[in-house]
Every structure is written in structure tokens, then in C-alpha cells.
Design an enzyme around this catalytic site. Sequence first.
Site, short mmCIF file in Angstrom:
data_model
loop_
_atom_site.label_atom_id
_atom_site.label_comp_id
_atom_site.label_asym_id
_atom_site.label_seq_id
_atom_site.Cartn_x
_atom_site.Cartn_y
_atom_site.Cartn_z
N ARG A 41 0.85 -1.19 0.00
CA ARG A 41 0.00 0.00 0.00
C ARG A 41 0.88 1.24 0.00
NH1 ARG A 41 -2.26 3.72 3.48
NH2 ARG A 41 -4.26 4.52 2.76
N SER A 110 -12.81 -3.94 1.48
CA SER A 110 -13.00 -3.33 2.80
C SER A 110 -14.48 -3.10 3.08
CB SER A 110 -12.27 -1.98 2.89
OG SER A 110 -10.87 -2.17 2.84
N LYS A 139 -4.21 5.58 7.91
CA LYS A 139 -5.11 5.67 6.75
C LYS A 139 -6.08 6.83 7.00
CE LYS A 139 -7.52 2.63 3.51
NZ LYS A 139 -8.69 3.42 3.16
#
Length: 211
Positions: A41, A110, A139
Site C-alpha cells: 500500500r 473493505s 489511513k
Amino acid sequence: MSRPFDLTLYLVTDPRLVAARGLVATVEAAVKGGATIVQLRDPDAHGRALVEQARALKALLAPLRIPLIINDRVDVAVAADADGVHLGQDDMTPADARALLGPERILGLSVGNPAEFAASDIGVVDYLGVGPVKATGTKKDAGAAIGTSGVTTVRALTRLPIVGIGGIDGALAAEVIRAGADGVAVVSAICAAPDPEHAARALLSAVTAAR
């Protein structure tokens, strides 16, 4: 049929937290400690740089049979021959992603609450990332914390494997498993640790003991 995968200890990389040690070195240490699946990520990386990072991780992980998942970017996953993609609620639809990825690659999604679950096309999805369990700074667009009770709520809605994510450390990992998750996904708990291998081993121990 997607490739086999184990959600027990799911490492999600963070470009800032791995910068000093290096991405590959951090992941290598985490895998030695017991990480069972790795997600690349890096929301700020451009396509070419992300593909290069993905290929470097693929070279490390493929011989160990540990799947490499790419966050959001279906194109990067295909270019680097990664094992799968993890989608957020605002990304490409699971159906469109599956059409591009083919049947064998792993597809995660998610889901933060029952409303998101109800609105999601999970028919082509292999697992769900459920959270954030706890508020997290890694995040910025994460939703409100759902706690372990939120994990239990989503668990009751599906037979798909689920992995809890968001602010999970060693103490919380066991609670997330007892709440119904098949594994825990961590960022800071490994990437920011002085010894990622030791941190991964401790997390794996906590998860295993809670099962």
C-alpha cells in the site's frame, strides 16, 4: 477459483514507516516472523514506481508461497503478476476488478459496517477487510472505529473469511480473533516496530493463542 491464502497475520506496508529500513527488508523480516500475506500500500506512488516495488516484493515472496496483494491498483497487480488486489469502498467495483484480474487472483474488499456490506457486491470477493477496529493514523480516509463488536456484527453477515484491520496491536489482536475474525491486518505494529521479525512473531503468537 482463487489461489490459496492465509489471513492469519496480514501485513499492510506503509511507505513512511518502512522508509528508514527499506520496504523489502521490512517485509522480509516480517515474513521471517510469521506474516502470512502481504499487501503493498503506497497511495502516493506513481504507477511505474509501484510496479517496481511490487516486482521486488513478488521476487521475495513467491518462493515462500506468500501471496502479494496490491492495494487499490488492479493495473499494477496485473503488470507485476501479483497474487491479488484489495479494494476500498470507493475503488473499482469488485465485478470490474474480477473481470480484469481473472478467476485465480485473490480479491479482497473493505467493509466497515452492515450498510457497506449490504451495498457491496461480494459475490466475486474472496475475503473482507473489516474495520477500522480502532482509530488509526495510517489511513486518513478510514471510517469511524467499529470496535471488536463491529467485527462480530460483520462476521454474522457472511461466511467469507474476514480480517480485522485498524489500530491493531498485540493486546487487541486476540480480541479481534475472539470476535470472529480469521486473522488480523497490521501496519504500524510491524512497520514501525524496532524489530519487525520479533513484532510479527509476537502477533502471530497472540492470534494462535486466541483461536
